[in-house]
Scaffold this motif. Structure first.
Motif, PDB file in Angstrom:
ATOM      1  N   LEU A 409       0.832  -1.201   0.000  1.00  0.00           N
ATOM      2  CA  LEU A 409       0.000   0.000   0.000  1.00  0.00           C
ATOM      3  C   LEU A 409       0.870   1.256   0.000  1.00  0.00           C
ATOM      4  O   LEU A 409       0.573   2.231  -0.702  1.00  0.00           O
ATOM      5  N   ARG A 412       2.244   1.798  -3.472  1.00  0.00           N
ATOM      6  CA  ARG A 412       1.245   2.401  -4.366  1.00  0.00           C
ATOM      7  C   ARG A 412       1.117   3.901  -4.078  1.00  0.00           C
ATOM      8  O   ARG A 412       1.030   4.711  -5.008  1.00  0.00           O
ATOM      9  N   GLY A 419      -5.347   4.863  -5.277  1.00  0.00           N
ATOM     10  CA  GLY A 419      -6.339   3.878  -4.865  1.00  0.00           C
ATOM     11  C   GLY A 419      -7.753   4.229  -5.270  1.00  0.00           C
ATOM     12  O   GLY A 419      -8.005   4.830  -6.329  1.00  0.00           O
ATOM     13  N   SER A 450      -4.636   8.890   0.114  1.00  0.00           N
ATOM     14  CA  SER A 450      -4.934   7.662  -0.627  1.00  0.00           C
ATOM     15  C   SER A 450      -5.903   6.809   0.173  1.00  0.00           C
ATOM     16  O   SER A 450      -5.901   6.834   1.411  1.00  0.00           O
ATOM     17  N   TYR A 452      -7.371   2.706   0.076  1.00  0.00           N
ATOM     18  CA  TYR A 452      -7.234   1.394  -0.552  1.00  0.00           C
ATOM     19  C   TYR A 452      -8.226   0.408   0.051  1.00  0.00           C
ATOM     20  O   TYR A 452      -8.386   0.349   1.269  1.00  0.00           O
ATOM     21  N   LYS A 463     -11.440  -0.454   4.229  1.00  0.00           N
ATOM     22  CA  LYS A 463     -10.505   0.499   3.647  1.00  0.00           C
ATOM     23  C   LYS A 463      -9.364   0.808   4.607  1.00  0.00           C
ATOM     24  O   LYS A 463      -9.534   0.742   5.818  1.00  0.00           O
TER      25      LYS A 463
END
Length: 483
Positions: A409, A412, A419, A450, A452, A463
């Motif tokens: 994560l 990313r 996300g 962000s 995810y 999340k």
């Protein structure tokens, strides 16, 4: 009686830590005595700096009393280790302790309602209001031997019908007093543990249960602890009936790892026994040559592990595979007969291989480092600095138990993959990375956000949020409910 180890934090709350005040401690000790002969084990599962249980040991006889302590806070546990015989720096729910091995249980637990991410919530047994005081009572009651003495210090308002029933079912010779220091409205409950069938007669039991409930509801005020010298009762702490064979933390922290390495003079007494495949198993050739896919799958499943040498590169790796579950989300849009836009979201569970390797190539720049083996190309240079990375209690609880890997994560987030967020939020993040200059030619970066999608089985939420502050000094990983 003066405390042997006076501390500034003794008489006030410190980061949720409520130590027993000196006068209350003195008066409680006046109500307990040691047996005429034999060794005694006493335990404080929420020991703080260890002062209370150290005073108990001194009062009962330092030569024949062994004091055990558990404390989560590192600083307080470090101090407690210097004044107790045995101390674990650990969450109580992450310990293994011999049952019925202690003659006295000194229980001054954390105060408050239980959050959804509280360690041990799954093991909580009760239908009433979920309180930390109740959780710690349930967890520690089995540690106390029968005929052992309980000293339970808690806010009076926590005493409800459920907790009162537990106490009157498990203990006899119960007494309840008001603490000397009224700051936290504490009461002190003392009792002697017996089997349920040996508890006092129903009438007496119900009367004391109702008294506890009335105190909890502020309909009745408990008597104050009698001053030293005026005690009208005495609780004899029984001698130990078994050895404390188990007293350790289940998960290993850095300090424990260092102690084990020092004790074994290395990570393992026999390296080959841990990593090398045994020669006793018959080796069979595969039906066909293994492809890269077969090798990756076998590695990820842990079927292939151990020391691997590469004749071409000369590298030596210790390889171990694992797999974790992640969630992918696909969003589709379609129009119905009336021209309305219909959004369909499909979540799919996928199993992701996580192959780790320990580089043991002598002379290599990577010697001793942990590497991740992946079929993906090396990631590009991060787009920004994370600063100091911190996680909330809820995220830490999930990660510590192996239910979530944060590194993918964070990767990313660093690469600009924000996300599952709205298009306008995505653009806002991109603009924050490359801000337009103002009239004076100055440009100011903005905060990066962000979101995810993750498996909600263990967190209760689907999340994980990652937020990097505008000055790139701190990156916070949190659950949406903790924002």
């Amino acid at each position: 009686m003066a405390l042997m180890f006076p501390r500034v934090a003794r008489n006030f709350a410190k980061n949720g830590y409520y130590p027993t005040d000196e006068q209350t401690l003195e008066r409680i000790l006046a109500l307990i005595t040691s047996p005429e002969t034999g060794e005694v084990n006493v335990i404080d599962p929420c020991a703080g700096e260890g002062v209370a249980i150290a005073e108990v040991k001194h009062h009962l006889g330092k030569d024949n009393t062994s004091a055990y302590a558990v404390e989560y806070d590192h600083e307080r546990a470090t101090h407690a280790k210097t004044i107790t015989d045995h101390c674990l720096r650990s969450d109580l729910m992450d310990t293994m302790i011999t049952r019925q091995a202690f003659g006295l249980l000194w229980l001054n637990p954390p105060y408050g309602d239980m959050a959804r991410d509280t360690t041990g919530i799954a093991a909580y047994q009760g239908t009433g209001r979920k309180r930390l005081e109740k959780l710690f009572y349930q967890r520690t009651l089995p540690l106390l031997q029968y005929d052992g003495t309980l000293v339970f210090i808690l806010p009076g308002y926590v005493l409800d019908m459920e907790l009162a029933n537990w106490l009157t079912n498990h203990f006899t010779d119960l007494a309840v007093f008001e603490g000397v220091d009224k700051t936290f409205k504490q009461v002190v409950i003392l009792g002697r543990r017996v089997r349920t069938k040996e508890t006092q007669q129903d009438g007496d039991r119900r009367a004391f249960r109702d008294r506890l409930v009335d105190i909890g509801a502020s309909r009745l005020q408990a008597d104050e602890l009698p001053p030293v010298g005026d005690a009208v009762m005495s609780y004899v702490v029984p001698r130990a009936n078994k050895d404390v064979g188990q007293f350790f933390r289940i998960s290993m922290d850095v300090e424990q790892m260092q102690e084990e390495i020092a004790r074994n003079e290395g990570c393992w007494a026999d390296f080959n026994h841990v990593f090398a495949s045994t020669d006793k198993l018959a080796q069979r050739q595969p039906a066909r040559p293994l492809s890269d896919w077969h090798l990756a799958l076998s590695l990820a499943a842990g079927a292939i592990s151990g020391v691997i040498h590469s004749p071409k590169t000369g590298r030596t790796l210790v390889v171990k595979g694992d797999t974790y579950k992640a969630k992918t989300r696909r969003t589709e849009f379609r129009e119905d007969d009336e021209g309305n836009l219909i959004e369909t979201i499909t979540d799919t569970d996928v199993f992701v291989p996580a192959i780790k390797a320990w580089d043991m190539t002598l002379g290599s720049e990577l010697f001793g480092q942990i590497l991740s083996i992946s079929d993906k190309p090396a990631e590009n240079k991060p787009l920004f600095e994370l600063g100091r990375v911190v996680a909330t209690q809820g995220v830490d609880h999930i990660v510590r138990r192996g239910f979530l890997d944060l590194q993918p994560l964070l990767n990313r987030h660093l690469s600009g993959d924000w996300g599952e967020i709205a298009a306008e939020d995505w653009k806002l993040n991109d603009d924050s990375l490359n801000p337009e200059p103002d009239a004076n030619g100055e440009s100011y970066p903005g905060r990066l956000f962000s979101s995810y999608d993750v498996d909600d089985t263990f967190s209760g939420e689907g999340k994980i949020w990652i937020i990097t502050e505008w000055d790139r000094s701190v990156t916070t990983i949190l659950l949406p409910s903790e924002y």
